[in-house]
Write a protein that holds these residues in place. Structure first.
Motif, PDB file in Angstrom:
ATOM      1  N   THR A   1      -5.688  15.915  -1.580  1.00 53.27           N
ATOM      2  CA  THR A   1      -4.744  16.548  -0.972  1.00 53.27           C
ATOM      3  C   THR A   1      -3.824  15.632  -0.222  1.00 53.27           C
ATOM      4  OG1 THR A   1      -5.838  17.392   0.960  1.00 53.27           O
ATOM      5  CG2 THR A   1      -6.152  18.822  -1.205  1.00 53.27           C
ATOM      6  N   PRO A   2      -2.516  15.999   0.449  1.00 53.60           N
ATOM      7  CA  PRO A   2      -1.934  15.239   1.295  1.00 53.60           C
ATOM      8  C   PRO A   2      -2.535  15.240   2.896  1.00 53.60           C
ATOM      9  CG  PRO A   2      -0.297  16.567   0.068  1.00 53.60           C
ATOM     10  CD  PRO A   2      -1.871  17.197  -0.357  1.00 53.60           C
ATOM     11  N   ARG A   3      -3.299  16.228   2.990  1.00 52.79           N
ATOM     12  CA  ARG A   3      -3.898  16.259   4.382  1.00 52.79           C
ATOM     13  C   ARG A   3      -5.471  15.808   4.430  1.00 52.79           C
ATOM     14  NH1 ARG A   3      -0.094  16.017   7.712  1.00 52.79           N
ATOM     15  NH2 ARG A   3      -1.704  16.499   9.016  1.00 52.79           N
ATOM     16  N   ASP A   4      -5.905  15.162   3.325  1.00 55.96           N
ATOM     17  CA  ASP A   4      -7.341  14.686   3.267  1.00 55.96           C
ATOM     18  C   ASP A   4      -7.429  13.417   4.160  1.00 55.96           C
ATOM     19  OD1 ASP A   4      -9.883  13.896   2.952  1.00 55.96           O
ATOM     20  OD2 ASP A   4      -9.683  13.906   0.419  1.00 55.96           O
ATOM     21  N   HIS A   5      -8.009  13.575   5.415  1.00 55.64           N
ATOM     22  CA  HIS A   5      -8.046  12.251   5.974  1.00 55.64           C
ATOM     23  C   HIS A   5      -9.272  11.300   5.545  1.00 55.64           C
ATOM     24  CE1 HIS A   5      -5.469  13.379   9.646  1.00 55.64           C
ATOM     25  NE2 HIS A   5      -5.562  14.453   8.906  1.00 55.64           N
ATOM     26  N   ASP A   6      -9.836  11.543   4.641  1.00 61.11           N
ATOM     27  CA  ASP A   6     -10.814  10.653   3.843  1.00 61.11           C
ATOM     28  C   ASP A   6     -10.158   9.799   2.780  1.00 61.11           C
ATOM     29  OD1 ASP A   6     -13.192  11.390   5.292  1.00 61.11           O
ATOM     30  OD2 ASP A   6     -13.430  13.017   4.072  1.00 61.11           O
ATOM     31  N   ALA A   7      -9.035  10.306   2.576  1.00 63.10           N
ATOM     32  CA  ALA A   7      -8.005   9.583   1.587  1.00 63.10           C
ATOM     33  C   ALA A   7      -6.769   9.085   2.513  1.00 63.10           C
ATOM     34  CB  ALA A   7      -7.647  10.576   0.334  1.00 63.10           C
ATOM     35  N   GLU A   8      -6.883   7.948   2.922  1.00 58.54           N
ATOM     36  CA  GLU A   8      -5.976   6.954   3.632  1.00 58.54           C
ATOM     37  C   GLU A   8      -5.011   6.240   2.773  1.00 58.54           C
ATOM     38  OE1 GLU A   8      -5.240   4.332   7.416  1.00 58.54           O
ATOM     39  OE2 GLU A   8      -7.253   4.977   7.079  1.00 58.54           O
ATOM     40  N   ILE A   9      -5.606   5.496   2.129  1.00 58.60           N
ATOM     41  CA  ILE A   9      -4.676   4.678   1.390  1.00 58.60           C
ATOM     42  C   ILE A   9      -4.789   4.942  -0.338  1.00 58.60           C
ATOM     43  CG2 ILE A   9      -4.117   2.093   0.422  1.00 58.60           C
ATOM     44  CD1 ILE A   9      -5.095   1.043   3.080  1.00 58.60           C
ATOM     45  N   LEU A  10      -3.726   5.626  -0.701  1.00 59.72           N
ATOM     46  CA  LEU A  10      -3.985   6.073  -2.041  1.00 59.72           C
ATOM     47  C   LEU A  10      -3.781   5.025  -3.185  1.00 59.72           C
ATOM     48  CD1 LEU A  10      -2.259   9.292  -1.608  1.00 59.72           C
ATOM     49  CD2 LEU A  10      -4.527   9.016  -1.650  1.00 59.72           C
ATOM     50  N   ALA A  11      -2.895   4.144  -2.838  1.00 59.85           N
ATOM     51  CA  ALA A  11      -2.926   2.997  -4.118  1.00 59.85           C
ATOM     52  C   ALA A  11      -2.411   1.526  -3.302  1.00 59.85           C
ATOM     53  CB  ALA A  11      -1.636   3.203  -4.876  1.00 59.85           C
ATOM     54  N   SER A  12      -2.831   0.431  -4.092  1.00 52.74           N
ATOM     55  CA  SER A  12      -2.581  -0.738  -3.401  1.00 52.74           C
ATOM     56  C   SER A  12      -2.276  -1.781  -4.454  1.00 52.74           C
ATOM     57  CB  SER A  12      -4.101  -1.262  -2.542  1.00 52.74           C
ATOM     58  OG  SER A  12      -3.911  -2.581  -2.010  1.00 52.74           O
ATOM     59  N   LEU A  13      -1.366  -2.698  -4.286  1.00 52.64           N
ATOM     60  CA  LEU A  13      -1.174  -3.804  -5.296  1.00 52.64           C
ATOM     61  C   LEU A  13      -0.936  -5.197  -4.485  1.00 52.64           C
ATOM     62  CD1 LEU A  13       1.325  -1.950  -7.900  1.00 52.64           C
ATOM     63  CD2 LEU A  13      -1.214  -2.802  -8.287  1.00 52.64           C
ATOM     64  N   PRO A  14      -1.217  -6.041  -5.157  1.00 51.72           N
ATOM     65  CA  PRO A  14      -0.847  -7.289  -4.626  1.00 51.72           C
ATOM     66  C   PRO A  14       0.685  -7.761  -4.469  1.00 51.72           C
ATOM     67  CG  PRO A  14      -2.302  -7.641  -6.504  1.00 51.72           C
ATOM     68  CD  PRO A  14      -1.736  -6.415  -6.322  1.00 51.72           C
ATOM     69  N   PHE A  15       1.053  -8.204  -3.101  1.00 50.98           N
ATOM     70  CA  PHE A  15       2.318  -8.967  -3.202  1.00 50.98           C
ATOM     71  C   PHE A  15       2.643 -10.009  -4.229  1.00 50.98           C
ATOM     72  CE2 PHE A  15       5.593 -11.537  -1.303  1.00 50.98           C
ATOM     73  CZ  PHE A  15       6.937 -10.680  -1.164  1.00 50.98           C
ATOM     74  N   ARG A  16       3.476  -9.834  -5.182  1.00 50.35           N
ATOM     75  CA  ARG A  16       3.794 -11.101  -6.074  1.00 50.35           C
ATOM     76  C   ARG A  16       5.249 -11.362  -5.914  1.00 50.35           C
ATOM     77  NH1 ARG A  16       2.717  -9.231 -11.793  1.00 50.35           N
ATOM     78  NH2 ARG A  16       3.701  -7.462 -11.088  1.00 50.35           N
TER      79      ARG A  16
ATOM     80  N   ILE B   1       0.762  -1.129  -0.040  1.00 47.76           N
ATOM     81  CA  ILE B   1       0.109   0.064  -0.111  1.00 47.76           C
ATOM     82  C   ILE B   1       0.813   1.388  -0.219  1.00 47.76           C
ATOM     83  CG2 ILE B   1      -1.979  -1.084   1.115  1.00 47.76           C
ATOM     84  CD1 ILE B   1      -1.072   0.256   3.704  1.00 47.76           C
ATOM     85  N   ALA B   2       0.486   2.451  -0.550  1.00 49.12           N
ATOM     86  CA  ALA B   2       0.987   3.625  -0.488  1.00 49.12           C
ATOM     87  C   ALA B   2       0.008   4.352   0.010  1.00 49.12           C
ATOM     88  CB  ALA B   2       1.328   4.100  -1.886  1.00 49.12           C
ATOM     89  N   THR B   3       0.167   5.288   1.170  1.00 47.83           N
ATOM     90  CA  THR B   3      -0.572   5.802   2.017  1.00 47.83           C
ATOM     91  C   THR B   3      -0.505   7.424   1.794  1.00 47.83           C
ATOM     92  OG1 THR B   3       1.080   6.151   3.643  1.00 47.83           O
ATOM     93  CG2 THR B   3      -0.662   4.476   3.919  1.00 47.83           C
ATOM     94  N   ASN B   4      -1.520   7.983   2.210  1.00 51.94           N
ATOM     95  CA  ASN B   4      -1.593   9.457   2.048  1.00 51.94           C
ATOM     96  C   ASN B   4      -0.438  10.033   3.043  1.00 51.94           C
ATOM     97  OD1 ASN B   4      -2.179  12.234   1.201  1.00 51.94           O
ATOM     98  ND2 ASN B   4      -4.270  11.985   1.604  1.00 51.94           N
ATOM     99  N   GLN B   5      -0.028  11.451   2.941  1.00 49.90           N
ATOM    100  CA  GLN B   5       1.273  11.808   3.638  1.00 49.90           C
ATOM    101  C   GLN B   5       0.556  12.083   5.139  1.00 49.90           C
ATOM    102  OE1 GLN B   5       1.110  15.196   5.186  1.00 49.90           O
ATOM    103  NE2 GLN B   5       3.003  15.117   6.008  1.00 49.90           N
ATOM    104  N   TRP B   6      -0.425  12.377   5.492  1.00 49.48           N
ATOM    105  CA  TRP B   6      -0.903  12.608   6.874  1.00 49.48           C
ATOM    106  C   TRP B   6      -0.747  11.286   7.738  1.00 49.48           C
ATOM    107  CZ3 TRP B   6      -4.834   9.835   9.067  1.00 49.48           C
ATOM    108  CH2 TRP B   6      -5.643   9.249   7.926  1.00 49.48           C
ATOM    109  N   VAL B   7      -0.887   9.998   7.025  1.00 50.43           N
ATOM    110  CA  VAL B   7      -0.963   8.785   7.800  1.00 50.43           C
ATOM    111  C   VAL B   7       0.513   8.758   8.506  1.00 50.43           C
ATOM    112  CG1 VAL B   7      -1.093   6.538   7.559  1.00 50.43           C
ATOM    113  CG2 VAL B   7      -2.577   8.058   6.114  1.00 50.43           C
TER     114      VAL B   7
END
Length: 186
Positions: free
Chosen positions: A170-185, A102-108
């Motif tokens: 935005t980097p501070r949008d608390h409604d946007a926590e995980i911005l991207a996800s990809l399976p582990f392969r 996962i890639a998280t937003n900056q505030w996380v």
């Protein structure tokens, strides 16, 4: 690890009778590689704040010093923040197996956030063979470094997807926590 019959995450969790505490960083003080400055820590959210069957995840960071005078997209709001740049987190399930990145937003993580291309250009610096050495768990940093290298194309795609999602928020949008996800392969 297989020979001992102990999963990767078991090696970072506190031994009984000490209890595993949600939100706490394991190891305490994080695992920092003395040569590269890269670091990692493991933690878990409360069950209602994580995916079903997810146990927790390893967050991995590059040192801020790797970015020289490059202007960040966002900076931490807290006083005396860690001088780090989040790259990705690797999630593990309750069976102790890696499931997805996962890639998280900056505030996380309250880190210095840089564009995907700047992070991708520095991924070779995410070398952690001695991270955790002082705590007797350097092999975890070695394993995470190998996982990152084996997943290099996915990590690059993850960071680019993160930036695409960030363009919609935005980097501070608390409604946007995980911005991207990809399976582990592998």
């Amino acid at each position: 690890m297989a020979g001992e019959g102990r999963m990767l995450i078991e090696r970072v969790l506190p031994p009984p009778p000490e209890e595993f505490t949600q939100w706490a960083h394991y190891p305490k003080g994080d695992a920092i590689d003395p040569d590269s400055g890269a670091r990692w820590f493991y933690h878990a959210h409360p069950p209602e704040q994580r995916e079903p069957k997810e146990h927790g995840h390893f967050h991995m960071f590059l040192p801020l010093s790797a970015f020289g005078g490059l202007e960040p997209l966002a900076t931490p709001e807290k006083d005396d923040p860690a001088k780090v740049v989040h790259v990705a987190a690797l999630c593990f399930d309750t069976d102790g197996l890696p499931t997805h990145w996962i890639a998280t937003n900056q505030w996380v993580t309250e880190e210095f956030m840089y564009p995907a291309e700047a992070i991708i250009a520095r991924l070779d610096g995410l070398d952690m063979p001695r991270a955790g050495e002082a705590k007797g768990i350097a092999y975890l940093g070695k394993w995470l470094t190998c996982a990152l290298r084996a997943s290099r194309d996915d990590i690059e795609a993850l960071l680019l997807r993160r930036d695409d999602a960030l363009a919609q928020t935005t980097p501070r949008d608390h409604d946007a926590e995980i911005l991207a996800s990809l399976p582990f392969r592998v």
